[in-house]
Design an enzyme around this catalytic site. Structure first.
Site, PDB file in Angstrom:
ATOM      1  N   LEU A  96       1.475   3.507   2.381  1.00  0.00           N
ATOM      2  CA  LEU A  96       2.347   3.588   3.557  1.00  0.00           C
ATOM      3  C   LEU A  96       3.312   2.409   3.599  1.00  0.00           C
ATOM      4  CD1 LEU A  96       3.226   4.839   6.198  1.00  0.00           C
ATOM      5  CD2 LEU A  96       1.337   3.664   7.335  1.00  0.00           C
ATOM      6  N   ALA A 154      -5.099  -2.237   5.314  1.00  0.00           N
ATOM      7  CA  ALA A 154      -6.451  -1.748   5.638  1.00  0.00           C
ATOM      8  C   ALA A 154      -7.317  -1.804   4.394  1.00  0.00           C
ATOM      9  CB  ALA A 154      -6.391  -0.301   6.140  1.00  0.00           C
ATOM     10  N   TYR A 155      -8.614  -1.761   4.628  1.00  0.00           N
ATOM     11  CA  TYR A 155      -9.575  -1.497   3.551  1.00  0.00           C
ATOM     12  C   TYR A 155      -9.771   0.016   3.571  1.00  0.00           C
ATOM     13  CZ  TYR A 155     -13.947  -1.693   0.861  1.00  0.00           C
ATOM     14  OH  TYR A 155     -14.924  -1.521  -0.091  1.00  0.00           O
ATOM     15  N   GLY A 201       0.836  -1.204   0.000  1.00  0.00           N
ATOM     16  CA  GLY A 201       0.000   0.000   0.000  1.00  0.00           C
ATOM     17  C   GLY A 201       0.872   1.256   0.000  1.00  0.00           C
ATOM     18  N   TYR A 253     -16.509   2.915   6.999  1.00  0.00           N
ATOM     19  CA  TYR A 253     -15.044   2.876   7.085  1.00  0.00           C
ATOM     20  C   TYR A 253     -14.592   3.394   8.452  1.00  0.00           C
ATOM     21  CZ  TYR A 253     -10.227   4.537   6.397  1.00  0.00           C
ATOM     22  OH  TYR A 253      -8.882   4.799   6.545  1.00  0.00           O
TER      23      TYR A 253
HETATM   24  P1  NDP Z   1      -3.641   1.560   0.860  1.00  0.00           P
HETATM   25  O1  NDP Z   1      -5.056   1.307   0.468  1.00  0.00           O
HETATM   26  O2  NDP Z   1      -2.725   2.230  -0.081  1.00  0.00           O
HETATM   27  O3  NDP Z   1      -2.950   0.197   1.305  1.00  0.00           O
HETATM   28  C1  NDP Z   1      -3.588  -0.746   2.095  1.00  0.00           C
HETATM   29  C2  NDP Z   1      -2.894  -2.067   1.885  1.00  0.00           C
HETATM   30  O4  NDP Z   1      -3.555  -3.028   2.706  1.00  0.00           O
HETATM   31  C3  NDP Z   1      -2.956  -2.581   0.431  1.00  0.00           C
HETATM   32  O5  NDP Z   1      -1.671  -2.959  -0.022  1.00  0.00           O
HETATM   33  C4  NDP Z   1      -3.872  -3.792   0.539  1.00  0.00           C
HETATM   34  O6  NDP Z   1      -3.540  -4.817  -0.354  1.00  0.00           O
HETATM   35  C5  NDP Z   1      -3.606  -4.234   1.968  1.00  0.00           C
HETATM   36  N1  NDP Z   1      -4.663  -5.118   2.429  1.00  0.00           N
HETATM   37  C6  NDP Z   1      -5.999  -4.980   2.284  1.00  0.00           C
HETATM   38  N2  NDP Z   1      -6.651  -6.050   2.757  1.00  0.00           N
HETATM   39  C7  NDP Z   1      -5.687  -6.897   3.226  1.00  0.00           C
HETATM   40  C8  NDP Z   1      -5.717  -8.180   3.806  1.00  0.00           C
HETATM   41  N3  NDP Z   1      -6.865  -8.820   3.995  1.00  0.00           N
HETATM   42  N4  NDP Z   1      -4.546  -8.760   4.161  1.00  0.00           N
HETATM   43  C9  NDP Z   1      -3.372  -8.139   3.950  1.00  0.00           C
HETATM   44  N5  NDP Z   1      -3.281  -6.911   3.375  1.00  0.00           N
HETATM   45  C10 NDP Z   1      -4.420  -6.300   3.021  1.00  0.00           C
HETATM   46  O7  NDP Z   1      -3.707   2.366   2.250  1.00  0.00           O
HETATM   47  P2  NDP Z   1      -2.782   3.556   2.773  1.00  0.00           P
HETATM   48  O8  NDP Z   1      -1.360   3.157   2.687  1.00  0.00           O
HETATM   49  O9  NDP Z   1      -3.235   4.815   2.150  1.00  0.00           O
HETATM   50  O10 NDP Z   1      -3.251   3.600   4.296  1.00  0.00           O
HETATM   51  C11 NDP Z   1      -2.421   3.126   5.353  1.00  0.00           C
HETATM   52  C12 NDP Z   1      -3.172   3.286   6.652  1.00  0.00           C
HETATM   53  O11 NDP Z   1      -3.504   4.672   6.855  1.00  0.00           O
HETATM   54  C13 NDP Z   1      -4.492   2.525   6.754  1.00  0.00           C
HETATM   55  O12 NDP Z   1      -4.618   2.020   8.053  1.00  0.00           O
HETATM   56  C14 NDP Z   1      -5.545   3.600   6.522  1.00  0.00           C
HETATM   57  O13 NDP Z   1      -6.776   3.280   7.132  1.00  0.00           O
HETATM   58  C15 NDP Z   1      -4.880   4.790   7.172  1.00  0.00           C
HETATM   59  N6  NDP Z   1      -5.332   6.075   6.666  1.00  0.00           N
HETATM   60  C16 NDP Z   1      -5.351   6.304   5.316  1.00  0.00           C
HETATM   61  C17 NDP Z   1      -5.780   7.514   4.821  1.00  0.00           C
HETATM   62  C18 NDP Z   1      -5.782   7.791   3.350  1.00  0.00           C
HETATM   63  O14 NDP Z   1      -6.100   8.912   2.967  1.00  0.00           O
HETATM   64  N7  NDP Z   1      -5.421   6.831   2.495  1.00  0.00           N
HETATM   65  C19 NDP Z   1      -6.222   8.590   5.723  1.00  0.00           C
HETATM   66  C20 NDP Z   1      -6.103   8.265   7.134  1.00  0.00           C
HETATM   67  C21 NDP Z   1      -5.672   7.040   7.565  1.00  0.00           C
HETATM   68  P3  NDP Z   1      -4.305  -4.936  -1.775  1.00  0.00           P
HETATM   69  O15 NDP Z   1      -4.070  -3.627  -2.455  1.00  0.00           O
HETATM   70  O16 NDP Z   1      -3.627  -6.096  -2.410  1.00  0.00           O
HETATM   71  O17 NDP Z   1      -5.751  -5.150  -1.438  1.00  0.00           O
END
Ligand code: NDP
Length: 285
Positions: free
Chosen positions: A15, A58-59, A13, A124
């Protein structure tokens, strides 16, 4: 703690990718290696040499989580999987670093402190709030509560630049206020907390600087990226929702009070400087 004793979950993801860059010796685990919603596989995973779990998985599809399937998916990874990680952290004496969001608040307060009661508006936000509660059960935990994340992947700045590249003037809300957080800053802050052995608990973390609306963030992005002729069209949140379906409710105030982490000696970079750096890195080769 040595970097080789860190496991990065969700390493693919936004981060996760930044964490892997800064901690190249850490064990990077993506969904293909370990699906965290496979609770048996998670329990059976080899955690023996791990001192720190950084959970960046995360989702994150805020509107998608409002659908019947999205609701299930969001709760599985954002809440139940975190409860499992907390159990693992407790039984293996591992530090759990977990990432939270401003969306656990309804945005009625203008400046959110770490101890504000949870009040999520969206599915969410609700699933993430449940994840915070679960993560806080681990005795050694850092919950990093962040907002408007920008890194390598899908994010607002990338979307807005993509529209400008296609000659589209975007319509953007003017009354949701916050500050972006660049993934570089999140990783720096996590590293700071770990190195300093900071007290366990929840820490707000965004970039520093003036509060900004999404519309003004789009304007600043266009200014810094040199899109002189692309306009940003203003819209209120209310009008935006009236014109669209299946949009999750979002807090109007996302501003995070940074005094807790700053009082320990970590001051995040001003978001305008980080945005400039990001645009230069992402869009010039
Ligand atoms: P991303 O959506 O970019 O990345 C999330 C990652 O989690 C993806 O690589 C995804 O894999 C993986 N993932 C999802 N489901 C599973 C699973 N069942 N098992 C293992 N891995 C899984 O998120 P960000 O990097 O943007 O966010 C990082 C954190 O920051 C999260 O906790 C988010 O809630 C939090 N956050 C994000 C914000 C934003 O604006 N994005 C704002 C505030 C907080 P795949 O792609 O293969 O599904």
């Amino acid at each position: 703690m040595k970097p080789s004793e860190i496991i990065v979950l969700g390493s693919n993801g936004q981060l996760g990718k930044e964490l892997v860059k800064i901690y190249p010796e850490a064990r990077a685990v993506d969904k293909t290696e370990l699906d965290l919603t496979d609770y048996k596989a998670t329990a059976a995973f080899n955690w023996s040499d791990t001192k720190v779990i950084i959970n960046a998985a995360a989702y994150t599809n805020v509107d998608g989580a409002e659908s019947s399937q999205g609701r299930v998916d969001a709760w599985k990874i954002n809440a139940t999987a975190v409860a499992n990680l907390a159990k693992i952290a407790i039984s293996h004496k591992i530090i759990l670093v977990h990432i939270s969001t401003d969306y656990v608040f309804d945005g009625q307060n203008q400046n959110h402190r770490e101890d504000e009661p949870l009040s999520p508006l969206s599915v969410y936000g609700q699933s993430k709030a449940a994840g915070d509660i679960a993560a806080s059960m681990a005795s050694q935990h850092y919950i990093i509560r962040t907002s408007w994340v920008v890194g390598e992947g899908k994010n607002f700045v990338k979307t807005i630049v993509g529209l400008a590249n296609n000659g589209i003037s975007p319509t953007v809300v003017t009354d949701q206020i916050g500050r972006p957080t660049f993934t570089e800053t999140i990783v720096e802050a996590i590293d700071f907390l770990l190195r300093e052995n900071a007290p366990f608990g929840t820490y707000n973390l965004s970039n520093e600087g003036n509060p900004v609306s999404w519309a003004d963030l789009a304007r600043k992005t266009f200014e810094l990226a040199g899109f002189k002729n692309t306009k940003v069209l203003d819209i209120s949140t209310k009008a935006y929702y009236n014109e669209r379906q299946n949009v999750a409710p979002r807090p109007l105030n996302s501003l995070l009070d940074l005094s807790k982490i700053e009082s320990l000696g970590y001051k995040p970079m001003d978001w305008e400087l980080s945005l400039n750096r990001y645009l230069r890195t992402e869009y010039t080769s």
